[in-house]
Design an enzyme around this catalytic site. Structure first.
Site, PDB file in Angstrom:
ATOM      1  N   ASP A  74      92.324  76.287  53.440  1.00 27.62           N
ATOM      2  CA  ASP A  74      91.980  77.046  54.646  1.00 27.62           C
ATOM      3  C   ASP A  74      92.703  78.391  54.494  1.00 27.62           C
ATOM      4  O   ASP A  74      92.984  78.803  53.368  1.00 27.62           O
ATOM      5  CB  ASP A  74      92.421  76.263  55.901  1.00 27.62           C
ATOM      6  CG  ASP A  74      91.739  76.755  57.172  1.00 27.62           C
ATOM      7  OD1 ASP A  74      90.584  76.377  57.415  1.00 27.62           O
ATOM      8  OD2 ASP A  74      92.339  77.547  57.908  1.00 27.62           O
ATOM      9  N   THR A  80      81.365  78.535  51.198  1.00 25.81           N
ATOM     10  CA  THR A  80      81.272  78.974  52.593  1.00 25.81           C
ATOM     11  C   THR A  80      80.398  80.229  52.678  1.00 25.81           C
ATOM     12  O   THR A  80      79.509  80.334  53.533  1.00 25.81           O
ATOM     13  CB  THR A  80      82.678  79.234  53.185  1.00 25.81           C
ATOM     14  OG1 THR A  80      83.497  78.103  52.901  1.00 25.81           O
ATOM     15  CG2 THR A  80      82.618  79.451  54.683  1.00 25.81           C
ATOM     16  N   ASN A 137      88.076  84.360  50.534  1.00 26.44           N
ATOM     17  CA  ASN A 137      87.169  83.364  49.996  1.00 26.44           C
ATOM     18  C   ASN A 137      85.840  83.278  50.755  1.00 26.44           C
ATOM     19  O   ASN A 137      84.832  82.883  50.191  1.00 26.44           O
ATOM     20  CB  ASN A 137      87.877  82.004  50.012  1.00 26.44           C
ATOM     21  CG  ASN A 137      87.112  80.970  49.246  1.00 26.44           C
ATOM     22  OD1 ASN A 137      86.643  81.244  48.148  1.00 26.44           O
ATOM     23  ND2 ASN A 137      86.954  79.804  49.823  1.00 26.44           N
ATOM     24  N   LYS A 157      92.830  69.020  60.877  1.00 25.40           N
ATOM     25  CA  LYS A 157      93.321  70.305  60.369  1.00 25.40           C
ATOM     26  C   LYS A 157      94.823  70.216  60.217  1.00 25.40           C
ATOM     27  O   LYS A 157      95.477  69.455  60.942  1.00 25.40           O
ATOM     28  CB  LYS A 157      92.996  71.430  61.361  1.00 25.40           C
ATOM     29  CG  LYS A 157      93.008  72.799  60.758  1.00 25.40           C
ATOM     30  CD  LYS A 157      91.813  72.980  59.855  1.00 25.40           C
ATOM     31  CE  LYS A 157      91.349  74.375  59.693  1.00 25.40           C
ATOM     32  NZ  LYS A 157      89.937  74.450  59.375  1.00 25.40           N
ATOM     33  N   SER A 197      82.959  70.512  49.906  1.00 23.48           N
ATOM     34  CA  SER A 197      84.117  69.603  49.824  1.00 23.48           C
ATOM     35  C   SER A 197      83.626  68.151  49.809  1.00 23.48           C
ATOM     36  O   SER A 197      84.147  67.313  49.072  1.00 23.48           O
ATOM     37  CB  SER A 197      85.041  69.789  51.034  1.00 23.48           C
ATOM     38  OG  SER A 197      85.984  70.799  50.803  1.00 23.48           O
ATOM     39  N   LYS A 230      81.874  70.487  63.480  1.00 16.44           N
ATOM     40  CA  LYS A 230      81.250  71.094  62.293  1.00 16.44           C
ATOM     41  C   LYS A 230      80.675  70.015  61.362  1.00 16.44           C
ATOM     42  O   LYS A 230      79.530  70.109  60.934  1.00 16.44           O
ATOM     43  CB  LYS A 230      82.313  71.911  61.550  1.00 16.44           C
ATOM     44  CG  LYS A 230      81.779  72.790  60.448  1.00 16.44           C
ATOM     45  CD  LYS A 230      82.918  73.454  59.662  1.00 16.44           C
ATOM     46  CE  LYS A 230      83.769  74.358  60.523  1.00 16.44           C
ATOM     47  NZ  LYS A 230      84.802  75.065  59.726  1.00 16.44           N
ATOM     48  N   LYS A 233      88.619  65.005  58.030  1.00 15.33           N
ATOM     49  CA  LYS A 233      88.444  66.026  56.992  1.00 15.33           C
ATOM     50  C   LYS A 233      88.777  67.391  57.562  1.00 15.33           C
ATOM     51  O   LYS A 233      88.366  67.721  58.680  1.00 15.33           O
ATOM     52  CB  LYS A 233      86.973  66.030  56.525  1.00 15.33           C
ATOM     53  CG  LYS A 233      86.715  66.965  55.373  1.00 15.33           C
ATOM     54  CD  LYS A 233      86.995  66.287  54.065  1.00 15.33           C
ATOM     55  CE  LYS A 233      86.966  67.240  52.887  1.00 15.33           C
ATOM     56  NZ  LYS A 233      88.223  68.020  52.747  1.00 15.33           N
TER      57      LYS A 233
HETATM   58  N1  GLU Z   1      88.839  75.018  55.833  1.00 15.25           N
HETATM   59  C1  GLU Z   1      87.430  74.915  55.726  1.00 15.25           C
HETATM   60  C2  GLU Z   1      86.813  74.855  57.119  1.00 15.25           C
HETATM   61  O1  GLU Z   1      87.372  75.306  58.079  1.00 15.25           O
HETATM   62  C3  GLU Z   1      86.987  73.794  54.807  1.00 15.25           C
HETATM   63  C4  GLU Z   1      87.469  72.430  55.163  1.00 15.25           C
HETATM   64  C5  GLU Z   1      87.194  71.376  54.088  1.00 15.25           C
HETATM   65  O2  GLU Z   1      86.642  71.728  53.053  1.00 15.25           O
HETATM   66  O3  GLU Z   1      87.548  70.229  54.344  1.00 15.25           O
HETATM   67  O4  GLU Z   1      85.701  74.430  57.281  1.00 15.25           O
END
Ligand code: GLU
Length: 416
Positions: free
Chosen positions: A146, A190, A221, A106, A349, A94, A70
């Site tokens: 992102d 977030t 965001n 990513k 998410s 995370k 993810k």
């Molecule tokens: N890009 C966000 C992060 O760095 C969210 C990633 C997601 O929702 O999968 O945590």
């Protein structure tokens, strides 16, 4: 000439520090040392003038012991393989810190989206999904927004994937527009998560947030919602900056009105009743809480010594370099690390994906209630690891929580 900054090595060193503190099985470390898979792709895009430009992109799948990979996809001129690998690893930790059944990944495309027309951006987005389609899927790897990507781009992603598969699978991408299966509350998730973590930290460390002064770097965001939720909590937002510049007002800025101004003019700059401030000045200004919510490597060996904030809450991924981290620790600045502070986004998410899987959708209140529970529990787990061990900062404590979960999962699956 100075050595190029190797982000991935930096995360590896950090993980080793936490692993050492808990005498982690070396085989677990060995498995986490390198990503499980990194795909490099070339995307030919027909530009508006008829020429073809080839873009380079990456999808890095770091580890999936806890569940499907993810993580978001960023469009940025610096989103190279090293950066994407680093951010994928951060996602593994995370997701583990907040207890989600996900691994870490990513993606990145090397480009400056501001130079692209809407049509070019759509063709690039669809091209990237075609290129990485063989390795993604609702139970395999689930992209999301992102830096410089948003719900509209997620809509193109999910549609292109449906064309390729011949069926519509909403759960392959999160952060979608609500009308096509996005979740209530994903946009502000977030920022809301940052607020919950700050609220919990304030309660744990006996700090009164009423009137606490806050400076926010980045008004996208993450930063704009963090500012709004903290303002609602009674904090005073005294400075905000975006890539064009910043604004400052000792008496406080209303972030709702600032957002309206930014939507109208394209920047926070020149907001009535404020004085101009540069990004660098914002990072080192007198305030209680500094929230870097833009890009990585903002607090460095060069400026960390000048930081006057009491707390730094990492809205962005990797905004503090390890050298800066050491300097801040010596100065007694409390740093709430990215893998905890900004985990609200991936948490919602996850809620979106759950709702897609059972095709039943929750109210905004339901989403927020569940997000609050996840963030509060994650904060407490990290705080416990922090108080149980001498000399460990909150960042190492968060990695300890993550590593313990990852190691237990690896053991349960017979990987180690
Ligand atoms: N890009 C966000 C992060 O760095 C969210 C990633 C997601 O929702 O999968 O945590």
């Amino acid at each position: 000439m100075s050595q190029p900054y190797r982000h991935y090595e930096v995360v590896s060193q950090l993980v080793e520090k936490a692993a050492h503190a808990i005498s982690l099985d070396p085989k677990v470390m060995e498995l986490l040392k390198e990503p499980m898979r990194t795909l490099t792709v070339s995307i030919p895009v027909t530009m508006d003038d008829g020429s073809i430009r080839v873009f380079r992109g990456f999808r890095c799948q770091h580890n999936n012991v806890l569940g499907p990979f993810k993580g978001g996809i960023r469009f940025h001129p610096e989103a190279d393989e090293d950066e994407v690998k680093t951010l994928a690893a951060l996602m593994t930790y995370k997701c583990a810190v907040v207890g989600l059944p996900y691994g870490g990944a990513k993606g990145g495309v090397l480009c400056d989206p501001r130079e692209l027309s809407e049509g070019e951006l759509e063709r690039l987005s669809r091209g990237f999904i075609r290129a990485i389609a063989p390795i993604i899927g609702p139970d395999q790897d689930i992209p999301a927004p992102d830096v410089n990507t948003n719900p509209k781009i997620m809509g193109w992603f999910v549609d292109e994937y449906a064309v390729l598969q011949g069926r519509y699978q909403r759960g392959v991408v999160t952060g979608k527009p609500i009308i096509i299966g996005g979740s209530q509350g994903r946009d502000g998730a977030t920022g809301r998560g940052i607020m919950y973590v700050i609220r919990e930290a304030a309660a744990a460390f006996g700090v009164n947030l009423k009137g606490a002064t806050v400076a926010v770097q980045g008004f996208g965001n993450v930063g704009s919602y963090a500012a709004k939720f903290l303002y609602d909590l009674g904090c005073k937002i005294i400075a905000v900056a975006d890539i064009f510049g910043g604004v400052y007002c000792r008496d406080g800025i209303d972030p709702y009105r600032l957002k309206e101004h930014e939507m109208g003019t394209g920047s926070v700059k020149d907001f009535p009743g404020t004085a101009p401030i540069s990004n660098e000045e914002l990072l080192t200004m007198e305030c209680d809480i500094l929230i870097p919510a833009a890009l990585g490597n903002q607090l460095t060996r060069e400026n960390a010594d000048k930081v006057k904030a009491k707390w730094i809450v990492e809205g962005a991924n990797g905004p503090t370099t390890p050298e800066a981290d050491e300097i801040l620790k010596e100065k007694g600045v409390l740093v709430i690390p990215d893998i905890l502070a900004n985990a609200g986004g991936v948490t919602v998410s996850y809620f979106e994906w759950v709702q897609n899987n059972y095709n039943y959708y929750w109210s905004a209140e339901e989403v927020d209630r569940r997000l609050e529970r996840v963030m509060v529990e994650a904060f407490r787990a990290v705080k416990d690891a922090y108080t149980e061990r001498d000399g460990v900062d909150l960042r190492v404590a968060a990695y300890i929580v993550a590593l313990e979960r990852l190691a237990a999962a690896m053991k349960a699956r017979g990987w180690v």
